[in-house]
Design a protein around this motif. Structure first.
Motif, mmCIF file in Angstrom:
data_model
loop_
_atom_site.group_PDB
_atom_site.id
_atom_site.type_symbol
_atom_site.label_atom_id
_atom_site.label_comp_id
_atom_site.label_asym_id
_atom_site.label_seq_id
_atom_site.Cartn_x
_atom_site.Cartn_y
_atom_site.Cartn_z
ATOM 1 N N ASN A 95 0.854 -1.124 -0.067
ATOM 2 C CA ASN A 95 0.092 0.031 -0.112
ATOM 3 C C ASN A 95 0.751 1.240 -0.065
ATOM 4 O O ASN A 95 0.629 2.174 -0.753
ATOM 5 C CB ASN A 95 -0.945 -0.192 1.288
ATOM 6 C CG ASN A 95 -2.424 -0.429 0.906
ATOM 7 O OD1 ASN A 95 -2.644 -1.307 0.004
ATOM 8 N ND2 ASN A 95 -3.206 -0.048 1.755
ATOM 9 N N ASN A 96 1.736 1.315 0.741
ATOM 10 C CA ASN A 96 2.853 2.497 1.015
ATOM 11 C C ASN A 96 3.419 2.741 -0.277
ATOM 12 O O ASN A 96 3.373 3.688 -0.867
ATOM 13 C CB ASN A 96 3.910 2.450 1.886
ATOM 14 C CG ASN A 96 3.552 2.648 3.163
ATOM 15 O OD1 ASN A 96 2.663 3.529 3.292
ATOM 16 N ND2 ASN A 96 3.919 1.932 4.535
ATOM 17 N N MET A 97 3.882 1.691 -1.139
ATOM 18 C CA MET A 97 4.493 1.590 -2.452
ATOM 19 C C MET A 97 3.444 2.473 -3.495
ATOM 20 O O MET A 97 3.660 3.274 -4.288
ATOM 21 C CB MET A 97 5.084 0.401 -2.988
ATOM 22 C CG MET A 97 5.486 0.529 -4.567
ATOM 23 S SD MET A 97 6.181 -0.890 -5.148
ATOM 24 C CE MET A 97 4.626 -1.769 -5.214
ATOM 25 N N LEU A 98 2.205 1.706 -3.396
ATOM 26 C CA LEU A 98 1.389 2.299 -4.512
ATOM 27 C C LEU A 98 0.653 3.817 -4.177
ATOM 28 O O LEU A 98 0.519 4.571 -4.875
ATOM 29 C CB LEU A 98 0.114 1.390 -4.372
ATOM 30 C CG LEU A 98 0.421 0.002 -4.993
ATOM 31 C CD1 LEU A 98 -0.984 -1.090 -4.601
ATOM 32 C CD2 LEU A 98 0.686 0.025 -6.626
ATOM 33 N N LEU A 99 0.684 4.329 -2.735
ATOM 34 C CA LEU A 99 0.104 5.447 -2.521
ATOM 35 C C LEU A 99 1.320 6.498 -2.715
ATOM 36 O O LEU A 99 0.911 7.666 -3.022
ATOM 37 C CB LEU A 99 -0.191 5.489 -0.680
ATOM 38 C CG LEU A 99 -1.248 4.780 -0.475
ATOM 39 C CD1 LEU A 99 -1.601 4.730 0.928
ATOM 40 C CD2 LEU A 99 -2.620 5.611 -1.163
ATOM 41 N N LYS A 100 2.474 5.885 -2.501
ATOM 42 C CA LYS A 100 3.695 6.992 -2.768
ATOM 43 C C LYS A 100 3.687 7.099 -4.388
ATOM 44 O O LYS A 100 4.052 8.421 -4.882
ATOM 45 C CB LYS A 100 5.063 6.106 -2.409
ATOM 46 C CG LYS A 100 6.004 7.352 -2.766
ATOM 47 C CD LYS A 100 6.396 8.211 -1.752
ATOM 48 C CE LYS A 100 7.752 8.702 -1.788
ATOM 49 N NZ LYS A 100 7.813 9.937 -0.739
ATOM 50 N N ARG A 101 3.335 6.057 -5.326
ATOM 51 C CA ARG A 101 3.474 6.520 -6.770
ATOM 52 C C ARG A 101 2.151 7.284 -7.142
ATOM 53 O O ARG A 101 2.390 8.342 -7.863
ATOM 54 C CB ARG A 101 3.131 5.006 -7.447
ATOM 55 C CG ARG A 101 4.323 4.064 -7.463
ATOM 56 C CD ARG A 101 3.956 2.738 -8.002
ATOM 57 N NE ARG A 101 3.507 3.043 -9.495
ATOM 58 C CZ ARG A 101 4.412 2.951 -10.593
ATOM 59 N NH1 ARG A 101 5.553 3.048 -10.558
ATOM 60 N NH2 ARG A 101 3.744 3.090 -11.680
ATOM 61 N N ALA A 102 1.003 7.086 -6.538
ATOM 62 C CA ALA A 102 -0.134 8.073 -6.586
ATOM 63 C C ALA A 102 0.386 9.517 -6.280
ATOM 64 O O ALA A 102 -0.199 10.412 -6.969
ATOM 65 C CB ALA A 102 -1.408 7.520 -5.641
ATOM 66 N N GLU A 103 0.924 9.775 -5.090
ATOM 67 C CA GLU A 103 1.395 10.909 -4.621
ATOM 68 C C GLU A 103 2.336 11.720 -5.602
ATOM 69 O O GLU A 103 2.201 12.681 -6.079
ATOM 70 C CB GLU A 103 1.949 10.862 -3.201
ATOM 71 C CG GLU A 103 2.392 12.121 -2.816
ATOM 72 C CD GLU A 103 3.050 11.892 -1.459
ATOM 73 O OE1 GLU A 103 3.369 13.076 -0.810
ATOM 74 O OE2 GLU A 103 3.438 10.874 -1.094
ATOM 75 N N LEU A 104 3.385 10.885 -6.109
ATOM 76 C CA LEU A 104 4.227 11.545 -7.069
ATOM 77 C C LEU A 104 3.800 11.650 -8.335
ATOM 78 O O LEU A 104 4.089 12.599 -9.147
ATOM 79 C CB LEU A 104 5.324 10.415 -7.452
ATOM 80 C CG LEU A 104 6.159 10.064 -6.016
ATOM 81 C CD1 LEU A 104 7.235 8.836 -6.387
ATOM 82 C CD2 LEU A 104 7.126 11.454 -5.885
ATOM 83 N N SER A 105 2.498 11.179 -8.804
ATOM 84 C CA SER A 105 1.786 11.483 -9.918
ATOM 85 C C SER A 105 0.799 12.784 -9.775
ATOM 86 O O SER A 105 0.094 13.239 -10.776
ATOM 87 C CB SER A 105 0.853 10.243 -10.285
ATOM 88 O OG SER A 105 1.764 9.017 -10.690
ATOM 89 N N GLY A 106 0.656 13.070 -8.623
ATOM 90 C CA GLY A 106 -0.208 14.220 -8.243
ATOM 91 C C GLY A 106 -1.172 14.116 -7.486
ATOM 92 O O GLY A 106 -2.198 15.007 -7.132
#
Length: 133
Positions: A95-106
């Motif tokens: 979850n942390n990895m996927l949420l970080k990717r979402a955050e980096l995407s905006g």
């Protein structure tokens, strides 16, 4: 710009938020607890990581399962070597990895929603969330 609310920050919600943000939509993830541990989460099949290689090609701690055993009472057991390994993450790490990717995407996390006017906030069904919706 349109704003999209993603209800749920688990793997599906985080991935959806990433894709929506990449498409140029203002995206906010709502969840009462982001990145939690649970015993039944974190396993990925070849079909998933073949379609989305970032699921296996990353620095997040994981285990690759290359062999599996099946057993049944009075029938014995059998060992199977897997053609493609299963990828096992801690659900929290996944979850942390996927949420970080979402955050980096905006995509923004739920805390940013506290600045919304009361009339613009999405109505959430019964939840333990700490927002005044």
């Amino acid at each position: 710009m349109k704003t999209v609310a993603v209800l749920g920050g688990g793997p599906a919600g985080a991935f959806a938020a990433e894709r929506l943000a990449q498409a140029g939509l203002k995206t906010i993830v709502f969840d009462e607890k982001l990145a939690w541990e649970k015993p039944c989460g974190g396993g990925l099949t070849y079909k998933a990581y073949h379609e989305y290689p970032f699921l296996i090609e990353n620095d997040t701690p994981k285990r690759l399962v290359r062999e599996s055993w099946l057993a049944a009472p009075n029938a014995g057991e059998v060992s199977m070597t897997l053609t493609h390994p299963l990828v096992i993450y801690s659900r929290m790490d996944l979850n942390n990895m996927l949420l970080k990717r979402a955050e980096l995407s905006g995509a923004n996390d739920r805390e940013d929603a506290s600045t919304w006017p009361r009339t613009a906030r999405p109505r959430l069904a019964a939840t333990d969330a700490k927002w005044d919706c």
